[in-house]
Design a protein around this motif. Structure first.
Motif, PDB file in Angstrom:
ATOM      1  N   ASN A  50       0.755  -1.139  -0.077  1.00 38.06           N
ATOM      2  CA  ASN A  50       0.029  -0.189   0.015  1.00 38.06           C
ATOM      3  C   ASN A  50       0.929   1.017   0.132  1.00 38.06           C
ATOM      4  OD1 ASN A  50      -2.827   0.824  -0.071  1.00 38.06           O
ATOM      5  ND2 ASN A  50      -2.608   1.783   2.029  1.00 38.06           N
ATOM      6  N   CYS A  66      -5.338  -5.465   0.409  1.00 40.35           N
ATOM      7  CA  CYS A  66      -4.043  -4.553   0.696  1.00 40.35           C
ATOM      8  C   CYS A  66      -4.569  -3.165   0.785  1.00 40.35           C
ATOM      9  CB  CYS A  66      -2.854  -4.810  -0.243  1.00 40.35           C
ATOM     10  SG  CYS A  66      -2.007  -6.600  -0.237  1.00 40.35           S
ATOM     11  N   ASP A  69      -7.771  -2.846   3.638  1.00 37.96           N
ATOM     12  CA  ASP A  69      -7.182  -3.140   5.068  1.00 37.96           C
ATOM     13  C   ASP A  69      -5.652  -3.233   4.945  1.00 37.96           C
ATOM     14  OD1 ASP A  69      -6.821  -3.890   7.479  1.00 37.96           O
ATOM     15  OD2 ASP A  69      -7.824  -5.821   7.573  1.00 37.96           O
ATOM     16  N   ILE A  71      -3.237  -2.220   7.046  1.00 40.19           N
ATOM     17  CA  ILE A  71      -2.563  -2.786   7.885  1.00 40.19           C
ATOM     18  C   ILE A  71      -2.748  -4.295   8.353  1.00 40.19           C
ATOM     19  CG2 ILE A  71      -2.584  -2.454  10.564  1.00 40.19           C
ATOM     20  CD1 ILE A  71      -3.428   0.703  10.110  1.00 40.19           C
ATOM     21  N   LYS A  74      -0.651  -6.032   6.212  1.00 41.28           N
ATOM     22  CA  LYS A  74       0.857  -6.067   6.211  1.00 41.28           C
ATOM     23  C   LYS A  74       1.375  -6.757   7.231  1.00 41.28           C
ATOM     24  CE  LYS A  74       0.964  -1.168   5.086  1.00 41.28           C
ATOM     25  NZ  LYS A  74       1.678   0.033   5.249  1.00 41.28           N
ATOM     26  N   ARG A  75       0.433  -7.199   8.085  1.00 41.63           N
ATOM     27  CA  ARG A  75       0.719  -8.076   9.258  1.00 41.63           C
ATOM     28  C   ARG A  75       1.135  -9.368   8.865  1.00 41.63           C
ATOM     29  NH1 ARG A  75      -4.437  -7.073  12.372  1.00 41.63           N
ATOM     30  NH2 ARG A  75      -3.624  -5.070  12.917  1.00 41.63           N
TER      31      ARG A  75
END
Ligand SMILES: Nc1ncnc2c1ncn2[C@@H]1O[C@H](COP(=O)(O)OP(=O)(O)O)[C@@H](O)[C@H]1O
Ligand SMILES: [Mg+2]
Length: 235
Positions: A50, A66, A69, A71, A74-75
């Motif tokens: 992102n 991506c 959401d 975050i 990326k988790r």
């Protein structure tokens, strides 16, 4: 695990950098993305984190969108670039501490950091040295150590071995194959056809934003990847 569905990016200046890309990288797979400079490799990778937003299609990590959401997505993924961002005035261990805490892991201690630095092949004597004294190969290894500590199932790397000497490059690729063995899904862009052929489960060639070829390891077994690549670059 790492998935692109008709992923498209047209930059603000009108440049169509990525045109309906479809990818699907499974756990335990290494996917090597080849292509000339400007082909769209970095654009692809940046969409997964992102850093930029797509103008069409979807990038997904572990099923998480991506863009919708970032975050959450990326988790599930760790990122390693050609020049891993590190603090030169911090020691290797301090960098690990800083970035893993940033990624939300606070329970780790000195021994955990030492263990992962051993695992990536950093010499013991460098653990408490400032990173500004490190060679590029050592920095990339530390980048992978940060990625490992994140414990994400997906690993996405943008030309991680460019600028490494052959030995450092070989060690780095060996590290990636070990992580594949642990079930990570790995997407990497590279200019290194030789290594791509050696380690990749799937090789893709991108040209002007289009994935023009994709072949699995079995299909490349008796073929000359360099010849194939050069042929695609001509037409
Ligand atoms: N921020 C940007 N704005 C406009 N065009 C860009 C931008 N970033 C990259 N591009 C263009 O997008 C295309 C793909 O670039 P890039 O994804 O960096 O390719 P690669 O990583 O394969 O070398 C190129 O034509 C490049 O000039
Ligand atoms: Mg690039």
């Amino acid at each position: 695990m790492i998935q692109a569905v008709d992923l498209t990016k047209r930059y603000e200046d009108g440049n169509l950098a990525l045109d309906h890309l479809n990818l699907n990288i499974q756990p335990g797979q290494i996917y090597c993305l080849l292509g000339a400079n400007g082909a769209g490799k970095t654009t692809t990778i940046n969409l997964f984190f992102n850093f930029i937003e797509p103008t069409g299609g979807t990038a997904l990590i572990n099923g998480v969108d991506c863009t919708k959401d970032p975050i959450g997505a990326k988790r599930h993924a760790a990122y390693v670039s050609e020049n891993v961002m590190l603090y030169g005035n911090f020691t290797a261990r301090q960098n690990l501490e800083f970035f893993t805490r940033l990624a939300g892991r606070r329970e780790l201690g000195k021994e955990d950091y030492y263990m992962v630095m051993r695992q990536v092949g950093l010499p013991e004597r460098s653990f408490e040295n400032r990173v500004k004294t490190f060679s590029k190969g050592m920095r990339q290894k530390l980048g992978i150590a940060i990625a490992i500590l994140k414990q994400a199932p997906a690993l996405i790397l943008d030309e991680p071995t460019s600028g490494l000497d052959p030995k450092a490059g070989a060690e780095f690729m060996e590290l990636l194959t070990r992580l594949r063995g642990e079930g990570k899904a790995i997407l990497m862009s590279t200019h290194d056809i030789f290594r791509a052929r050696e380690v990749a489960d799937v090789v893709g060639i991108m040209k002007e934003g289009v994935l023009i070829m994709e072949k699995s390891r079995e299909n490349l077994m008796y073929e000359d990847l360099e010849k194939i690549y050069l042929k695609y670059m001509e037409v």
